[in-house]
Design a protein around this motif. Structure first.
Motif, PDB file in Angstrom:
ATOM      1  N   GLU A  81      11.411  14.853  -0.055  1.00  0.00           N
ATOM      2  CA  GLU A  81      12.712  14.499  -0.628  1.00  0.00           C
ATOM      3  C   GLU A  81      13.341  13.490   0.316  1.00  0.00           C
ATOM      4  N   THR A  82      14.545  13.006   0.001  1.00  0.00           N
ATOM      5  CA  THR A  82      15.181  12.063   0.903  1.00  0.00           C
ATOM      6  C   THR A  82      16.694  12.194   0.835  1.00  0.00           C
ATOM      7  N   PHE A  83      17.393  11.433   1.663  1.00  0.00           N
ATOM      8  CA  PHE A  83      18.849  11.516   1.757  1.00  0.00           C
ATOM      9  C   PHE A  83      19.504  10.610   0.710  1.00  0.00           C
ATOM     10  N   PRO A  84      20.738  10.916   0.315  1.00  0.00           N
ATOM     11  CA  PRO A  84      21.394  10.179  -0.783  1.00  0.00           C
ATOM     12  C   PRO A  84      21.461   8.671  -0.588  1.00  0.00           C
ATOM     13  N   ASN A  85      21.679   8.202   0.645  1.00  0.00           N
ATOM     14  CA  ASN A  85      21.857   6.766   0.878  1.00  0.00           C
ATOM     15  C   ASN A  85      20.553   6.022   1.152  1.00  0.00           C
ATOM     16  N   ASP A  86      19.450   6.681   0.974  1.00  0.00           N
ATOM     17  CA  ASP A  86      18.167   6.028   1.246  1.00  0.00           C
ATOM     18  C   ASP A  86      17.892   4.965   0.175  1.00  0.00           C
ATOM     19  N   PRO A  87      17.727   3.705   0.587  1.00  0.00           N
ATOM     20  CA  PRO A  87      17.428   2.651  -0.407  1.00  0.00           C
ATOM     21  C   PRO A  87      16.011   2.769  -0.972  1.00  0.00           C
ATOM     22  N   ILE A  88      15.152   3.530  -0.286  1.00  0.00           N
ATOM     23  CA  ILE A  88      13.765   3.691  -0.733  1.00  0.00           C
ATOM     24  C   ILE A  88      13.679   4.947  -1.584  1.00  0.00           C
ATOM     25  N   LYS A  89      13.485   4.760  -2.854  1.00  0.00           N
ATOM     26  CA  LYS A  89      13.487   5.879  -3.797  1.00  0.00           C
ATOM     27  C   LYS A  89      12.065   6.375  -4.065  1.00  0.00           C
ATOM     28  N   GLU A  90      11.977   7.437  -4.849  1.00  0.00           N
ATOM     29  CA  GLU A  90      10.676   8.048  -5.129  1.00  0.00           C
ATOM     30  C   GLU A  90       9.722   7.074  -5.810  1.00  0.00           C
ATOM     31  N   SER A  91      10.273   6.166  -6.591  1.00  0.00           N
ATOM     32  CA  SER A  91       9.429   5.203  -7.318  1.00  0.00           C
ATOM     33  C   SER A  91       8.647   4.283  -6.390  1.00  0.00           C
ATOM     34  N   ALA A  92       9.069   4.211  -5.105  1.00  0.00           N
ATOM     35  CA  ALA A  92       8.368   3.353  -4.144  1.00  0.00           C
ATOM     36  C   ALA A  92       7.033   3.948  -3.705  1.00  0.00           C
ATOM     37  N   TRP A  93       6.826   5.229  -4.011  1.00  0.00           N
ATOM     38  CA  TRP A  93       5.603   5.905  -3.613  1.00  0.00           C
ATOM     39  C   TRP A  93       4.691   6.043  -4.832  1.00  0.00           C
ATOM     40  N   PRO A  94       3.458   5.559  -4.755  1.00  0.00           N
ATOM     41  CA  PRO A  94       2.557   5.510  -5.931  1.00  0.00           C
ATOM     42  C   PRO A  94       2.419   6.835  -6.677  1.00  0.00           C
ATOM     43  N   GLN A  95       2.353   7.953  -5.950  1.00  0.00           N
ATOM     44  CA  GLN A  95       2.189   9.257  -6.595  1.00  0.00           C
ATOM     45  C   GLN A  95       3.477  10.086  -6.569  1.00  0.00           C
ATOM     46  N   GLY A  96       4.576   9.469  -6.138  1.00  0.00           N
ATOM     47  CA  GLY A  96       5.825  10.206  -6.064  1.00  0.00           C
ATOM     48  C   GLY A  96       5.962  10.975  -4.769  1.00  0.00           C
ATOM     49  N   PHE A  97       6.972  11.837  -4.711  1.00  0.00           N
ATOM     50  CA  PHE A  97       7.276  12.582  -3.495  1.00  0.00           C
ATOM     51  C   PHE A  97       6.273  13.711  -3.235  1.00  0.00           C
ATOM     52  N   GLY A  98       6.057  13.967  -1.943  1.00  0.00           N
ATOM     53  CA  GLY A  98       5.292  15.130  -1.504  1.00  0.00           C
ATOM     54  C   GLY A  98       3.797  15.068  -1.745  1.00  0.00           C
ATOM     55  N   GLN A  99       3.255  13.877  -1.943  1.00  0.00           N
ATOM     56  CA  GLN A  99       1.839  13.759  -2.309  1.00  0.00           C
ATOM     57  C   GLN A  99       0.992  13.184  -1.170  1.00  0.00           C
ATOM     58  N   LEU A 100      -0.231  13.643  -1.102  1.00  0.00           N
ATOM     59  CA  LEU A 100      -1.186  13.144  -0.111  1.00  0.00           C
ATOM     60  C   LEU A 100      -1.462  11.666  -0.363  1.00  0.00           C
ATOM     61  N   THR A 101      -1.453  10.880   0.713  1.00  0.00           N
ATOM     62  CA  THR A 101      -1.736   9.452   0.599  1.00  0.00           C
ATOM     63  C   THR A 101      -3.206   9.191   0.933  1.00  0.00           C
ATOM     64  N   PRO A 102      -3.709   7.983   0.641  1.00  0.00           N
ATOM     65  CA  PRO A 102      -5.073   7.649   1.057  1.00  0.00           C
ATOM     66  C   PRO A 102      -5.280   7.806   2.564  1.00  0.00           C
ATOM     67  N   VAL A 103      -4.229   7.536   3.351  1.00  0.00           N
ATOM     68  CA  VAL A 103      -4.322   7.733   4.804  1.00  0.00           C
ATOM     69  C   VAL A 103      -4.563   9.213   5.099  1.00  0.00           C
ATOM     70  N   GLY A 104      -3.852  10.080   4.385  1.00  0.00           N
ATOM     71  CA  GLY A 104      -4.028  11.521   4.577  1.00  0.00           C
ATOM     72  C   GLY A 104      -5.413  11.991   4.179  1.00  0.00           C
ATOM     73  N   MET A 105      -5.954  11.418   3.126  1.00  0.00           N
ATOM     74  CA  MET A 105      -7.317  11.758   2.705  1.00  0.00           C
ATOM     75  C   MET A 105      -8.319  11.379   3.792  1.00  0.00           C
ATOM     76  N   GLU A 106      -8.127  10.208   4.370  1.00  0.00           N
ATOM     77  CA  GLU A 106      -9.016   9.740   5.434  1.00  0.00           C
ATOM     78  C   GLU A 106      -8.897  10.624   6.674  1.00  0.00           C
ATOM     79  N   GLN A 107      -7.672  11.047   7.006  1.00  0.00           N
ATOM     80  CA  GLN A 107      -7.481  11.914   8.171  1.00  0.00           C
ATOM     81  C   GLN A 107      -8.268  13.213   8.020  1.00  0.00           C
ATOM     82  N   HIS A 108      -8.233  13.782   6.820  1.00  0.00           N
ATOM     83  CA  HIS A 108      -8.944  15.044   6.639  1.00  0.00           C
ATOM     84  C   HIS A 108     -10.440  14.846   6.484  1.00  0.00           C
ATOM     85  N   TYR A 109     -10.850  13.732   5.966  1.00  0.00           N
ATOM     86  CA  TYR A 109     -12.281  13.442   5.912  1.00  0.00           C
ATOM     87  C   TYR A 109     -12.824  13.333   7.341  1.00  0.00           C
TER      88      TYR A 109
END
Length: 420
Positions: free
Chosen positions: A51-79
């Motif tokens: 989640e984020t704070f009210p005044n954050d200019p970066i909204k959920e739409s800026a993240w390809p899979q939305g909030f709280g989701q594993l990124t490709p970087v995270g997949m690589e870290q666990h691999y």
């Protein structure tokens, strides 16, 4: 050239020494230290903010899979973590997945489920008959889970525990907590002006302000102008204080019984089972969160005070050496360094299993639900029992008096005269 007598004597002596060493190594009944069982608890990989704070200019739409989701970087870290585990347990685990050897459990959250799957892809690439697609070096491996509402093992901190909530509130009033918080008072009061987040509880500041800013900086987003390096340092330190106050600072043992001690007890139970059966699973994997890792480590008193990074892994290994079982713990919190050995307070790094069990006994409960009842409820229940007992005693006394009067009281006996 012929060897001199002295050289021949030395060679004979060396040969005898080698023979003695070999005979010791190969002597029946003398076995080398043997790994018998492993438990892994890791945090998920890199993710988008939850989640984020009210005044954050970066909204959920800026993240390809939305909030709280594993990124490709995270997949690589666990691999990469899976590759490391494959190397570490090369001779301990089967080359390819065998269900009799491994059990994997995750919280019922996308990022932890996906982290476990990415990890397993590297830990158990298909070999031989496990290859089902020659163009795909991957095989499906089950990851077990339960709904969040039913998770009483990994989704820490457990919410439905009134006594723990009571302990949290009591912690905030302690002198120790207030002392640690005092240097940040002005910063906390200033924060709502910039972030728009009005809450002043540290867990909220951690999840609603620091975490999204950390994620955005990690992924090279442009941060608001008020977010300086000093701001990030203070937010990180407040987040670390949040974890410490959540699980420790005040009545840590009792908190541990209601949180991380539950998982510690489960790990101990499986280690004991592994000593009783040669068919017991070899590897138990848990995929959780930073609050899961820190909760377990706080309960065991091996927490380093820092937020567990992505893909950090707490390792617990059970060994058999000369007929005696021992427990060793390690913490892998950076990929470029071998796991750091952890020592349970009161024991050595290689801790005898029975000593380990004795030391963790104070944080293991047999009645979690009962201990989760608040003191107010307990006091109320005690009062009800006392009142009930008092009422019964009063009724018993009154009944006894009444019975006595009926049998012996003159007022209840009427005399009749006989007139002939």
């Amino acid at each position: 050239m012929r060897a001199g007598p002295l050289l021949l004597a030395r060679a004979a002596s060396l040969g005898l020494s080698i023979s003695i060493l070999l005979s010791c190594w190969l002597e029946p009944g003398v076995a080398a230290k043997e790994l018998k069982f492993v438990t892994l608890l890791f945090r998920h990989g890199d993710r988008s903010p939850i989640e984020t704070f009210p005044n954050d200019p970066i909204k959920e739409s800026a993240w390809p899979q939305g909030f709280g989701q594993l990124t490709p970087v995270g997949m690589e870290q666990h691999y990469q973590l899976g590759e490391y585990l494959r190397r570490r347990y090369e001779t301990f685990l089967n080359e390819s997945y065998k269900r009799e050897q491994v059990y994997v459990q995750s919280t019922d959250i996308d990022r932890t489920l996906m982290s476990a799957m990415a990890n397993l892809a590297a830990l158990f690439p298909p070999e031989g008959i496990s290859v089902w697609n020659p163009d795909l070096a991957w095989q499906p491996i089950p990851v077990h889970t339960v709904p969040i509402s039913e998770d009483k093992l990994l989704y820490l901190p457990f919410k439905h525990c009134p006594r723990f909530k009571e302990l949290e509130e009591e912690t905030l009033k302690t002198e120790e907590y207030q002392k640690r918080l005092h240097p940040y008072k002005d910063f906390i009061e200033m924060l709502p002006k910039f972030s728009g987040y009005q809450g002043q509880d540290l867990f909220g500041i951690w999840s609603r302000v620091y975490d999204p800013l950390f994620c955005e900086r990690t992924h090279n987003f442009t941060l608001p102008s008020w977010v300086t390096e000093d701001t990030m340092v203070k937010l990180r330190e407040l987040s670390e204080l949040s974890v410490l106050s959540l699980y420790g600072i005040y009545k840590q043992k009792e908190k541990s019984r209601l949180q991380g001690g539950v998982l510690a007890g489960e790990i101990l139970k499986h280690m004991r089972a592994a000593t009783q059966s040669s068919n017991h699973r070899r590897l138990l994997m848990y995929s959780g969160h930073d609050t899961t890792v820190s909760g377990l480590q706080m309960a065991l008193e091996v927490y380093n005070g820092l937020l567990p990074p992505y893909a950090s892994c707490h390792i617990t290994e059970l060994y058999l050496d000369k007929g005696e079982y021992s427990v060793e713990m390690y913490y892998r919190n950076e990929s470029q360094h071998e796991p750091y050995p952890l020592t349970l307070p009161g024991c050595t790094h290689s801790c005898p299993l029975e000593k380990f069990a004795e030391l963790v006994a104070p944080i293991i409960t047999e009645d979690w639900a009962g201990e989760c009842i608040t003191t107010a409820v307990v006091d109320h229940q005690v009062l009800k029992v006392v009142l009930a007992v008092a009422f019964c005693l009063v009724i018993s006394v009154l009944a006894l008096l009444l019975l006595t009067l009926i049998r012996h009281g003159p007022c209840w006996k009427r005399e009749y005269s006989q007139d002939f």
